[in-house]
Design an enzyme around this catalytic site. Structure first.
Site, short mmCIF file in Angstrom:
data_model
loop_
_atom_site.label_atom_id
_atom_site.label_comp_id
_atom_site.label_asym_id
_atom_site.label_seq_id
_atom_site.Cartn_x
_atom_site.Cartn_y
_atom_site.Cartn_z
N CYS A 122 0.85 -1.18 0.00
CA CYS A 122 0.00 0.00 0.00
C CYS A 122 0.89 1.23 0.00
CB CYS A 122 -0.96 0.01 1.20
SG CYS A 122 -2.41 1.08 0.93
N CYS A 132 -4.18 5.88 0.29
CA CYS A 132 -3.80 4.59 -0.31
C CYS A 132 -3.67 4.68 -1.83
CB CYS A 132 -4.82 3.52 0.07
SG CYS A 132 -4.94 3.25 1.85
N LYS A 201 -12.24 -4.89 2.48
CA LYS A 201 -11.62 -4.09 3.54
C LYS A 201 -12.55 -2.92 3.84
CE LYS A 201 -7.47 -1.42 4.64
NZ LYS A 201 -6.14 -0.97 4.12
N ARG A 211 -2.79 2.86 12.76
CA ARG A 211 -2.34 4.14 12.20
C ARG A 211 -1.35 4.84 13.12
NH1 ARG A 211 -8.38 5.61 9.86
NH2 ARG A 211 -8.32 4.03 8.20
N ARG A 223 -10.91 7.68 4.33
CA ARG A 223 -10.75 6.66 3.28
C ARG A 223 -12.08 6.04 2.88
NH1 ARG A 223 -5.59 4.44 6.59
NH2 ARG A 223 -4.11 6.00 5.87
N GLU A 239 -16.82 -7.62 -4.49
CA GLU A 239 -15.40 -7.27 -4.43
C GLU A 239 -14.53 -8.53 -4.48
OE1 GLU A 239 -13.87 -4.52 -4.58
OE2 GLU A 239 -15.12 -2.88 -3.81
N LYS A 254 -11.51 -7.85 6.22
CA LYS A 254 -10.87 -7.03 7.25
C LYS A 254 -11.82 -5.92 7.65
CE LYS A 254 -6.92 -3.95 7.97
NZ LYS A 254 -5.78 -3.25 7.32
N SER A 281 -5.93 -4.15 14.60
CA SER A 281 -5.31 -3.52 15.77
C SER A 281 -6.33 -3.12 16.84
CB SER A 281 -4.51 -2.30 15.33
OG SER A 281 -5.35 -1.35 14.67
N TYR A 320 -2.29 -10.15 15.99
CA TYR A 320 -1.22 -9.68 16.87
C TYR A 320 -1.08 -10.58 18.09
CZ TYR A 320 -1.76 -5.61 13.91
OH TYR A 320 -1.83 -4.78 12.81
#
Length: 335
Positions: A122, A132, A201, A211, A223, A239, A254, A281, A320
Protein backbone atom coordinates in the site's frame (compact mmCIF):
# COMPACT_ATOMS: atom_id res chain seq x y z
CA UNK A 1 -37.49 -37.39 15.80
CA UNK A 2 -36.72 -38.71 19.25
CA UNK A 3 -36.68 -36.19 22.09
CA UNK A 4 -35.79 -36.10 25.75
CA UNK A 5 -34.95 -38.35 27.54
CA UNK A 6 -33.66 -40.33 24.52
CA UNK A 7 -31.85 -37.30 23.15
CA UNK A 8 -29.47 -35.74 25.65
CA UNK A 9 -27.09 -33.31 23.90
CA UNK A 10 -25.34 -32.69 27.20
CA UNK A 11 -23.73 -36.14 26.91
CA UNK A 12 -21.48 -34.66 24.20
CA UNK A 13 -20.41 -31.91 26.61
CA UNK A 14 -19.91 -34.08 29.68
CA UNK A 15 -16.10 -33.83 29.89
CA UNK A 16 -13.22 -32.06 28.20
CA UNK A 17 -12.13 -35.27 26.51
CA UNK A 18 -15.58 -35.66 24.96
CA UNK A 19 -15.79 -31.97 24.00
CA UNK A 20 -12.38 -32.12 22.31
CA UNK A 21 -13.31 -35.32 20.48
CA UNK A 22 -16.44 -33.84 18.88
CA UNK A 23 -15.35 -30.21 18.45
CA UNK A 24 -16.46 -28.88 15.07
CA UNK A 25 -13.81 -26.16 14.89
CA UNK A 26 -10.18 -26.41 15.93
CA UNK A 27 -7.37 -23.87 15.84
CA UNK A 28 -3.94 -24.73 14.50
CA UNK A 29 -0.67 -22.81 14.63
CA UNK A 30 -0.64 -23.18 10.84
CA UNK A 31 -3.69 -20.87 10.70
CA UNK A 32 -1.81 -17.81 11.96
CA UNK A 33 0.06 -15.05 10.13
CA UNK A 34 2.27 -12.89 12.36
CA UNK A 35 2.19 -9.13 11.61
CA UNK A 36 5.52 -7.34 12.14
CA UNK A 37 6.17 -3.58 12.05
CA UNK A 38 9.63 -2.64 10.78
CA UNK A 39 10.90 0.92 11.14
CA UNK A 40 13.84 2.67 9.56
CA UNK A 41 16.12 4.77 11.73
CA UNK A 42 15.75 3.02 15.10
CA UNK A 43 18.27 0.80 16.85
CA UNK A 44 16.05 -0.79 19.50
CA UNK A 45 12.47 -2.14 19.50
CA UNK A 46 9.98 0.68 19.99
CA UNK A 47 6.78 0.06 21.99
CA UNK A 48 3.45 1.12 20.47
CA UNK A 49 1.45 2.76 23.24
CA UNK A 50 -1.99 2.01 21.77
CA UNK A 51 -1.09 -1.66 21.21
CA UNK A 52 0.41 -2.96 24.47
CA UNK A 53 2.80 -5.82 23.78
CA UNK A 54 3.37 -4.86 20.13
CA UNK A 55 6.53 -3.03 18.99
CA UNK A 56 8.22 -1.60 15.91
CA UNK A 57 11.45 -3.45 15.13
CA UNK A 58 14.69 -2.31 13.48
CA UNK A 59 15.49 -4.31 10.37
CA UNK A 60 18.50 -5.96 12.05
CA UNK A 61 16.29 -7.43 14.78
CA UNK A 62 14.08 -9.37 12.41
CA UNK A 63 16.06 -12.64 12.17
CA UNK A 64 16.08 -13.01 15.96
CA UNK A 65 12.38 -12.12 16.21
CA UNK A 66 11.33 -14.48 13.44
CA UNK A 67 13.50 -17.28 14.85
CA UNK A 68 11.75 -17.03 18.22
CA UNK A 69 8.40 -17.36 16.46
CA UNK A 70 9.60 -20.26 14.31
CA UNK A 71 10.58 -22.12 17.48
CA UNK A 72 6.92 -21.89 18.52
CA UNK A 73 5.83 -23.35 15.18
CA UNK A 74 4.82 -20.08 13.50
CA UNK A 75 5.96 -19.90 9.88
CA UNK A 76 4.00 -17.07 8.24
CA UNK A 77 4.85 -13.38 8.60
CA UNK A 78 3.42 -10.21 7.06
CA UNK A 79 5.62 -7.10 7.07
CA UNK A 80 4.51 -3.48 7.46
CA UNK A 81 7.07 -0.73 6.87
CA UNK A 82 7.65 2.59 8.56
CA UNK A 83 10.02 4.47 6.23
CA UNK A 84 12.57 7.18 6.99
CA UNK A 85 11.03 9.57 4.45
CA UNK A 86 7.67 10.15 2.78
CA UNK A 87 6.56 11.99 -0.35
CA UNK A 88 3.43 12.38 -2.47
CA UNK A 89 4.21 9.39 -4.70
CA UNK A 90 5.29 6.82 -2.06
CA UNK A 91 8.74 6.44 -3.61
CA UNK A 92 10.16 4.87 -0.43
CA UNK A 93 7.64 2.03 -0.84
CA UNK A 94 9.34 0.76 -4.01
CA UNK A 95 12.94 1.86 -3.41
CA UNK A 96 15.40 -1.00 -3.71
CA UNK A 97 16.82 -0.05 -0.31
CA UNK A 98 13.40 0.56 1.23
CA UNK A 99 12.71 -0.74 4.71
CA UNK A 100 10.52 -3.62 3.50
CA UNK A 101 12.81 -4.55 0.62
CA UNK A 102 15.80 -4.79 2.97
CA UNK A 103 13.73 -6.75 5.47
CA UNK A 104 12.56 -9.25 2.87
CA UNK A 105 16.06 -9.85 1.53
CA UNK A 106 17.47 -10.33 5.03
CA UNK A 107 14.75 -12.79 6.06
CA UNK A 108 14.88 -14.71 2.80
CA UNK A 109 18.68 -15.02 3.08
CA UNK A 110 18.36 -16.18 6.69
CA UNK A 111 15.39 -18.55 6.49
CA UNK A 112 15.08 -19.48 2.81
CA UNK A 113 11.95 -21.50 2.13
CA UNK A 114 11.33 -22.38 5.78
CA UNK A 115 9.07 -19.35 6.29
CA UNK A 116 6.36 -17.75 4.17
CA UNK A 117 6.86 -14.01 3.76
CA UNK A 118 3.93 -11.71 2.98
CA UNK A 119 4.44 -8.05 2.11
CA UNK A 120 1.62 -5.60 2.74
CA UNK A 121 1.38 -3.50 -0.42
CA UNK A 122 0.00 0.00 0.00
CA UNK A 123 1.04 3.65 -0.08
CA UNK A 124 -0.48 5.02 3.12
CA UNK A 125 2.61 4.44 5.28
CA UNK A 126 4.87 5.96 2.62
CA UNK A 127 3.01 9.08 1.47
CA UNK A 128 3.03 12.51 3.06
CA UNK A 129 -0.76 12.63 2.74
CA UNK A 130 -1.41 9.14 4.18
CA UNK A 131 -3.81 7.94 1.49
CA UNK A 132 -3.80 4.59 -0.31
CA UNK A 133 -3.04 5.99 -3.76
CA UNK A 134 -2.04 9.02 -5.78
CA UNK A 135 -3.90 12.15 -4.71
CA UNK A 136 -5.02 14.72 -7.26
CA UNK A 137 -5.96 18.20 -6.04
CA UNK A 138 -9.23 19.69 -7.19
CA UNK A 139 -10.98 23.02 -6.75
CA UNK A 140 -13.15 21.58 -4.00
CA UNK A 141 -10.54 19.45 -2.28
CA UNK A 142 -8.91 16.29 -3.55
CA UNK A 143 -9.54 12.83 -4.93
CA UNK A 144 -7.56 9.61 -4.94
CA UNK A 145 -6.95 8.88 -8.63
CA UNK A 146 -7.74 5.19 -9.02
CA UNK A 147 -6.13 4.49 -12.40
CA UNK A 148 -3.00 6.55 -11.75
CA UNK A 149 -2.60 4.75 -8.43
CA UNK A 150 -2.54 1.32 -10.12
CA UNK A 151 0.84 2.08 -11.70
CA UNK A 152 2.39 2.83 -8.31
CA UNK A 153 0.86 -0.22 -6.65
CA UNK A 154 2.14 -2.49 -9.41
CA UNK A 155 5.62 -0.99 -9.05
CA UNK A 156 5.59 -1.52 -5.28
CA UNK A 157 4.42 -5.12 -5.60
CA UNK A 158 7.08 -5.90 -8.19
CA UNK A 159 9.82 -4.45 -5.96
CA UNK A 160 8.58 -6.61 -3.08
CA UNK A 161 8.61 -9.74 -5.21
CA UNK A 162 12.13 -8.94 -6.41
CA UNK A 163 13.22 -8.58 -2.78
CA UNK A 164 11.90 -12.02 -1.87
CA UNK A 165 8.22 -11.74 -0.94
CA UNK A 166 6.41 -15.04 -1.41
CA UNK A 167 3.05 -13.26 -1.24
CA UNK A 168 2.20 -9.64 -2.01
CA UNK A 169 -0.89 -8.31 -0.28
CA UNK A 170 -2.51 -5.25 -1.90
CA UNK A 171 -4.56 -3.39 0.72
CA UNK A 172 -5.50 -0.16 -1.09
CA UNK A 173 -9.00 -1.16 -2.27
CA UNK A 174 -8.29 0.48 -5.63
CA UNK A 175 -10.46 -0.95 -8.41
CA UNK A 176 -8.34 -3.20 -10.63
CA UNK A 177 -5.30 -3.28 -8.36
CA UNK A 178 -5.08 -7.09 -8.27
CA UNK A 179 -5.14 -7.30 -12.06
CA UNK A 180 -2.50 -4.59 -12.41
CA UNK A 181 -0.21 -6.36 -9.95
CA UNK A 182 -0.77 -9.80 -11.49
CA UNK A 183 0.14 -8.40 -14.92
CA UNK A 184 3.31 -6.72 -13.62
CA UNK A 185 4.43 -9.84 -11.77
CA UNK A 186 3.77 -12.17 -14.70
CA UNK A 187 5.51 -9.94 -17.23
CA UNK A 188 8.62 -9.79 -15.08
CA UNK A 189 9.07 -13.48 -14.31
CA UNK A 190 7.20 -13.70 -11.00
CA UNK A 191 4.37 -15.96 -12.11
CA UNK A 192 4.77 -18.01 -8.93
CA UNK A 193 4.42 -15.06 -6.54
CA UNK A 194 1.06 -15.23 -4.81
CA UNK A 195 -1.40 -12.38 -4.30
CA UNK A 196 -3.41 -12.14 -1.09
CA UNK A 197 -5.99 -9.45 -1.77
CA UNK A 198 -7.57 -7.31 0.93
CA UNK A 199 -10.77 -7.91 -1.02
CA UNK A 200 -13.38 -6.77 1.52
CA UNK A 201 -11.62 -4.09 3.54
CA UNK A 202 -14.06 -1.94 5.43
CA UNK A 203 -13.69 1.72 6.42
CA UNK A 204 -13.47 0.75 10.06
CA UNK A 205 -12.90 2.67 13.28
CA UNK A 206 -10.89 -0.32 14.50
CA UNK A 207 -7.78 0.67 12.50
CA UNK A 208 -6.80 3.56 14.78
CA UNK A 209 -4.01 1.80 16.73
CA UNK A 210 -2.46 0.57 13.46
CA UNK A 211 -2.34 4.14 12.20
CA UNK A 212 -0.44 5.07 15.36
CA UNK A 213 1.91 2.14 14.81
CA UNK A 214 2.60 2.96 11.15
CA UNK A 215 2.22 6.76 11.35
CA UNK A 216 -0.31 6.46 8.54
CA UNK A 217 -3.25 8.66 9.52
CA UNK A 218 -4.59 10.62 6.53
CA UNK A 219 -3.41 14.23 6.58
CA UNK A 220 -6.84 15.26 5.31
CA UNK A 221 -10.18 13.64 4.62
CA UNK A 222 -10.78 9.94 5.22
CA UNK A 223 -10.75 6.66 3.28
CA UNK A 224 -14.50 6.13 2.94
CA UNK A 225 -14.44 6.82 -0.80
CA UNK A 226 -12.41 3.65 -1.42
CA UNK A 227 -12.74 1.38 1.63
CA UNK A 228 -16.07 -0.41 2.06
CA UNK A 229 -19.16 0.88 3.82
CA UNK A 230 -19.69 -1.06 7.10
CA UNK A 231 -23.41 -1.23 6.32
CA UNK A 232 -22.87 -3.51 3.31
CA UNK A 233 -22.22 -7.23 3.04
CA UNK A 234 -23.44 -8.20 -0.45
CA UNK A 235 -20.95 -5.68 -1.82
CA UNK A 236 -18.19 -7.78 -0.25
CA UNK A 237 -19.14 -10.72 -2.45
CA UNK A 238 -18.81 -8.56 -5.55
CA UNK A 239 -15.40 -7.27 -4.43
CA UNK A 240 -14.16 -10.81 -3.74
CA UNK A 241 -15.44 -12.08 -7.08
CA UNK A 242 -13.68 -9.27 -8.95
CA UNK A 243 -10.37 -9.95 -7.18
CA UNK A 244 -10.61 -13.65 -7.99
CA UNK A 245 -11.27 -12.83 -11.65
CA UNK A 246 -8.21 -10.56 -11.65
CA UNK A 247 -5.92 -13.26 -10.28
CA UNK A 248 -6.05 -13.24 -6.48
CA UNK A 249 -4.85 -16.50 -4.92
CA UNK A 250 -6.12 -15.70 -1.42
CA UNK A 251 -8.93 -13.29 -0.51
CA UNK A 252 -9.45 -11.45 2.77
CA UNK A 253 -12.06 -9.86 4.99
CA UNK A 254 -10.87 -7.03 7.25
CA UNK A 255 -11.69 -6.51 10.15
CA UNK A 256 -12.44 -10.02 11.39
CA UNK A 257 -14.07 -10.15 14.83
CA UNK A 258 -16.68 -7.50 13.98
CA UNK A 259 -17.39 -8.90 10.48
CA UNK A 260 -18.02 -12.58 11.16
CA UNK A 261 -21.18 -12.47 9.04
CA UNK A 262 -19.17 -11.28 6.05
CA UNK A 263 -16.58 -14.03 6.58
CA UNK A 264 -19.35 -16.62 6.56
CA UNK A 265 -20.97 -15.21 3.39
CA UNK A 266 -17.65 -15.09 1.53
CA UNK A 267 -16.68 -18.64 2.51
CA UNK A 268 -20.06 -20.04 1.52
CA UNK A 269 -19.96 -18.19 -1.81
CA UNK A 270 -16.34 -19.06 -2.68
CA UNK A 271 -15.53 -22.24 -0.73
CA UNK A 272 -12.70 -23.28 -3.03
CA UNK A 273 -10.61 -20.15 -2.37
CA UNK A 274 -8.43 -19.68 0.72
CA UNK A 275 -9.95 -17.00 2.94
CA UNK A 276 -7.89 -14.82 5.26
CA UNK A 277 -9.23 -12.68 8.08
CA UNK A 278 -7.36 -9.78 9.65
CA UNK A 279 -8.00 -9.48 13.39
CA UNK A 280 -7.08 -5.82 13.36
CA UNK A 281 -5.31 -3.52 15.77
CA UNK A 282 -8.43 -2.06 17.40
CA UNK A 283 -9.89 -5.51 17.98
CA UNK A 284 -6.59 -6.54 19.57
CA UNK A 285 -6.36 -3.42 21.73
CA UNK A 286 -9.92 -3.78 23.05
CA UNK A 287 -9.15 -7.29 24.28
CA UNK A 288 -5.75 -6.29 25.64
CA UNK A 289 -7.13 -3.27 27.53
CA UNK A 290 -9.91 -5.33 29.11
CA UNK A 291 -7.40 -8.01 30.11
CA UNK A 292 -4.96 -5.49 31.60
CA UNK A 293 -7.80 -4.07 33.66
CA UNK A 294 -8.76 -7.52 34.91
CA UNK A 295 -12.20 -7.38 33.27
CA UNK A 296 -11.74 -10.57 31.23
CA UNK A 297 -9.55 -13.66 31.30
CA UNK A 298 -7.25 -12.91 28.36
CA UNK A 299 -6.44 -16.47 27.34
CA UNK A 300 -10.05 -17.66 27.35
CA UNK A 301 -11.35 -14.54 25.62
CA UNK A 302 -8.73 -14.48 22.87
CA UNK A 303 -9.09 -18.20 22.14
CA UNK A 304 -12.88 -17.79 22.01
CA UNK A 305 -12.69 -14.84 19.61
CA UNK A 306 -10.07 -16.52 17.40
CA UNK A 307 -12.12 -19.72 17.30
CA UNK A 308 -15.15 -17.66 16.24
CA UNK A 309 -13.16 -16.19 13.34
CA UNK A 310 -12.09 -19.67 12.29
CA UNK A 311 -15.63 -21.04 12.74
CA UNK A 312 -17.03 -18.26 10.54
CA UNK A 313 -14.90 -19.51 7.66
CA UNK A 314 -11.38 -18.09 7.88
CA UNK A 315 -8.58 -20.40 6.73
CA UNK A 316 -5.84 -17.94 7.72
CA UNK A 317 -5.87 -15.38 10.52
CA UNK A 318 -3.59 -12.36 10.74
CA UNK A 319 -3.40 -11.65 14.46
CA UNK A 320 -1.22 -9.68 16.87
CA UNK A 321 -1.94 -12.47 19.34
CA UNK A 322 -0.20 -15.09 17.17
CA UNK A 323 2.75 -15.62 19.52
CA UNK A 324 0.54 -15.97 22.59
CA UNK A 325 -1.93 -18.17 20.73
CA UNK A 326 0.88 -20.51 19.75
CA UNK A 327 1.89 -20.83 23.41
CA UNK A 328 -1.70 -21.21 24.62
CA UNK A 329 -2.49 -23.93 22.09
CA UNK A 330 0.42 -25.94 23.46
CA UNK A 331 -1.16 -25.68 26.90
CA UNK A 332 -4.55 -26.74 25.55
CA UNK A 333 -7.75 -24.77 25.00
CA UNK A 334 -9.87 -24.05 28.10
CA UNK A 335 -13.23 -24.99 26.58
Amino acid sequence: MATFPTQRPRRLRSSKLVRDAVAETNLSIDDFIVPLFVRDGISEPEPISSMPGVVRFPVEYLPKVVQSHVELGLKQFILFGVPSYKDDIASSAYARDGVIQRSLRLLKETFGESVLLYADECTDEYTSHGHCGIVKRQEKGYRVDNDESLKVHATIALSQAEAGADVVAPSSMMDGVVGAIRKALDENGFQETLIMAYSAKYASSFYSPFRDAAFSRPAFGDRRSYQMDPRNSSEALREVELDIEEGADIVMVKPAHTYLDVLRRVKESFPEYPLAAYHVSGEYSLLKAAALNGWIDEKSAVLEVTTAIRRAGADLIITYYAEQLAKWLREGVPF
